[in-house]
Design an enzyme around this catalytic site. Structure first.
Site, PDB file in Angstrom:
ATOM      1  CB  VAL A 561      79.822  30.261  86.325  1.00  0.00           C
ATOM      2  CG1 VAL A 561      79.512  30.146  88.178  1.00  0.00           C
ATOM      3  CG2 VAL A 561      78.778  31.334  86.117  1.00  0.00           C
ATOM      4  CG  ASP A 562      82.860  32.913  82.798  1.00  0.00           C
ATOM      5  OD1 ASP A 562      83.558  32.115  83.342  1.00  0.00           O
ATOM      6  OD2 ASP A 562      83.162  33.957  82.035  1.00  0.00           O
ATOM      7  CG  ASP A 563      83.546  26.896  79.886  1.00  0.00           C
ATOM      8  OD1 ASP A 563      83.306  26.766  80.662  1.00  0.00           O
ATOM      9  OD2 ASP A 563      83.295  27.130  78.195  1.00  0.00           O
TER      10      ASP A 563
END
Ligand code: WTA
Length: 692
Positions: A561-563
């Site tokens: 859910v992060d980069d």
């Protein structure tokens, strides 16, 4: 399977915190299977009967104990290892809550041990000296080798003695940049033996990336080789090392010793460029040293290794693991998740340059006195049947790989699989990204002939070992679900606000309370450790993954859910790729997102804005991709460059990645609200340039 069903039927619920497990009504009542989540695959009774954990009850019993009495549970297991001195009264101490002070995790503190001793000497002492430790299979069919535990120990000691002789001491860093030769696990173990901290850099990383890591951890010695064959290609590793050492020297980090293994099958020493004084041929020095070497006893909390991994900012993070907890955890997870028995032959296709190779090529298996296959080459060389040829050759019984390989072999057709016997196979494993149910089924039905349970192991560089994983034989499986938490692991799913959600739900995957294999810090940056992992949802370790839990309590990982993106099971920070792209003199700005990719899981999709007046061309596209290859490594090369005269930004200048992701995946009817953009027209312009 009626016995088995009865087991399931009488299954109780998990303690709260691990999520509730409702009864598997669908199975028990014979309901028609409504959805994927209800699609259950049972281990055979014969498998369960022989398994370490033969039933859900047994799992629940052990799991419950591990949560209610972690100290008792883990110290019992830890006692099976060799400790020069036992840990102090407290088995573990922790603070995961930044609101209560610094984050701190310690296991078996005060215990004095050595992981190399536990992998080799201890197993030899108990009679495994003549067992095969490593079967090595070269890139070219027919080239192979092997080492027994006795022989491995002798090799490790020779290198350990050499390293000591050139001045490596306890706590010093050693960078290892080697392909999958036997010398790679040998080098790791030699460092561990003398208390040196190894930092293995995957030999697919570029000179720039290698230099960056060398400059960060300032090793006493760099260990590498001159070249390697992978598939039909030769990769000249020494040239990359030379460039990296030149780069770090420019920045004041001078490496005195570069120990270089002559990998004759790929390149002769005569043609290798050489810097006299600094470069030393492994074969010229190491074999001259004694084959015994006293162990450096270390504290359980002394550093074992550093492994750099990608995060959501540009700079890779040096994940630091310590000795005691990591040892106990990797050994235990290996044993249970693969239902390991001394009669097994185990092959993990991962490279030791990644955490999977640390925990489940080297340490976990060797701690169990397992026989490990180490394969140098490409899994589809010279043809897509190679893996099964190797399985038959060594009678591999446990085969652990990544979904990307499964999907790629699936595409090559069943024939390449079915022409081999594979009857030695018993357990299959998957790691690195979610395995889609159709790949799961192919792996299960075709590769495993519908008789081998699949351990879909969810974990991370940071976690050291498996966190959520099936225990084959215990649970019915659901294709695509990593099933249940390992002993001692308390996963929680939280909402945006960090509130724990119970039961059937989806949200952010966190862990409350520590487990022995947890990383202890980011090298040289404890503050970043706390902000990255422990501040988003105070009180918990935040994994960066999204996850849902179904009505039966099974966990389903849904991706980062992060980069961070997972490309062929390789973890890549979008920010790293962006920073490589903007280092190109004609690139003004870049935004990178992951897109679904049929084989690789995710592909790298890069939007680039060019410097004023520079026209976009095929040549420029290629040169941008080249820049990323040179700065990071070939595995990070973008699959698609999308020329963007302008990027969609909010009025405050923030790039709207949500919109870019939709454009990249061509979900143009799902762009959502674009009215908050500074210039909404940018979106149409981007769409019109999509196939340039
Ligand atoms: C992903 C690799 C779904 C996840 C061991 C995690 C998985 C990241 C699985 C860590 C799995 C790993 N199912 N996703 N079985 N295993 N991942 O640090 O996104 O290279 O956060 O460690 O891989 O990647 P890393």
């Amino acid at each position: 399977t009626s016995d088995h069903l009865r087991h399931v039927e009488s299954m109780s619920t998990l303690p709260s915190g691990a999520g509730r497990i409702s009864r598997l009504n669908a199975v028990i009542l014979g309901d028609s299977l409504a959805s994927e989540e209800d699609d259950l695959v049972f281990p055979s009774q014969a498998f369960s009967d022989q398994a370490h954990v033969p039933s859900p009850q047994k799992y629940l019993e052990m799991y419950t104990r591990s949560i209610q009495d972690p100290a008792g549970f883990w110290s019992e297991i830890a006692s099976q290892f060799y400790w020069k001195e036992r840990w102090s009264q407290q088995v573990y101490s922790e603070n995961l809550d930044i609101r209560k002070g610094n984050v701190r995790i310690e296991w078996f503190k005060g215990g004095v041990t050595n992981i190399c001793y536990n992998c080799l000497d201890r197993n030899i002492d108990s009679g495994s000296g003549d067992r095969v430790a490593i079967y090595w299979e070269g890139n070219e069919p027919g080239s192979d080798g092997m080492l027994t535990y006795n022989q491995l120990l002798a090799r490790v000691c020779q290198l350990a003695n050499y390293l000591k002789d050139v001045g490596v001491q306890k706590g010093d860093a050693v960078v290892i940049y080697l392909p999958m030769l036997m010398e790679l696990p040998i080098a790791m173990l030699a460092c561990a033996r003398i208390g040196a901290v190894h930092s293995v850099v995957f030999a697919g990383f570029s000179a720039e990336s290698l230099a960056q890591r060398i400059m960060d951890c300032k090793p006493k010695v760099v260990i590498s080789c001159n070249a390697v064959r992978r598939g039909s290609k030769v990769i000249y590793l020494k040239e990359i090392v030379d460039a990296a050492l030149a780069e770090s020297a420019k920045n004041g980090i001078i490496i005195d010793v570069c120990l270089t293994y002559e990998n004759e099958s790929a390149m002769k020493r005569e043609t290798t460029k050489w810097q006299k004084g600094r470069d030393i041929w492994w074969q010229d020095v190491v074999p001259k040293y004694p084959t015994t070497c006293a162990v450096e006893w270390v504290d359980a909390e002394d550093a074992l290794f550093l492994l750099y991994t990608s995060g959501s900012t540009g700079k890779p993070k040096g994940v630091l693991h310590t000795t005691g907890g990591y040892m106990v955890y990797t050994a235990t997870t290996f044993k249970y998740a693969f239902d390991y028995k001394p009669s097994d032959v185990y092959w993990c296709t991962a490279d030791c340059g990644w955490i999977t190779g640390h925990s489940y090529v080297t340490y976990g298996p060797l701690l169990n006195a397992a026989t490990v296959v180490v394969y140098e080459g490409a899994p589809n060389y010279p043809n897509p049947g190679r893996c099964w040829e190797i399985v038959d050759k060594y009678k591999v019984s446990i085969f652990y790989t990544a979904p990307t390989l499964v999907r790629s072999l699936m595409r090559d057709g069943d024939e390449f699989v079915t022409r081999y016997s594979r009857k030695s196979l018993r357990v299959l494993g998957s790691v690195g990204e979610p395995i889609n149910p159709s790949a799961w089924r192919w792996f299960f039905n075709i590769v495993g002939d519908s008789r081998c349970p699949i351990s879909d192991t969810w974990w991370q560089t940071e976690t050291g070992g498996f966190m959520i994983t099936p225990l084959p034989g215990a649970w019915p499986q659901k294709p695509g679900s990593a099933t249940f938490p390992f002993f001692g692991v308390q996963p929680v799913i939280v909402d945006e606000k960090g509130a724990e959600i119970e039961g059937e739900c989806s949200g952010y995957l966190c862990v409350k309370s520590s487990w022995p294999g947890a990383f202890r810090t980011l090298y040289g940056d404890h503050e970043r450790y706390e902000t990255t992992y422990f501040s988003a949802f105070p009180g918990y370790y935040f994994s960066g993954d999204g996850c849902s839990r179904d009505k039966d309590g099974y966990y389903w990982l849904t991706g980062r859910v992060d980069d961070v993106i997972n490309v062929s099971g390789h973890r890549i920070g979008t920010a790293e790729v962006e920073s490589a792209l903007v280092s190109h003199p004609q690139c003004a700005e870049a935004a990178v997102v992951g897109v679904e990719h049929e084989v690789k899981g995710q592909g790298i999709y890069a939007f680039v804005t060019l410097v004023e007046g520079v026209p976009y061309s095929e040549e420029l596209r290629r040169s941008l991709i080249m820049t990323v290859r040179n700065q990071i490594g070939a595995f990070a090369a973008p699959d698609k460059i999308h020329w963007a005269p302008a990027l969609p930004k909010t009025r405050s200048g923030k790039i709207m990645r949500r919109i870019l992701r939709k454009i990249a995946s061509r979900q143009l009817d799902e762009l959502g609200d674009i009215s908050t953009l500074a210039e909404p027209g940018v979106v149409d312009q981007l769409i019109s340039l999509a196939d340039c």
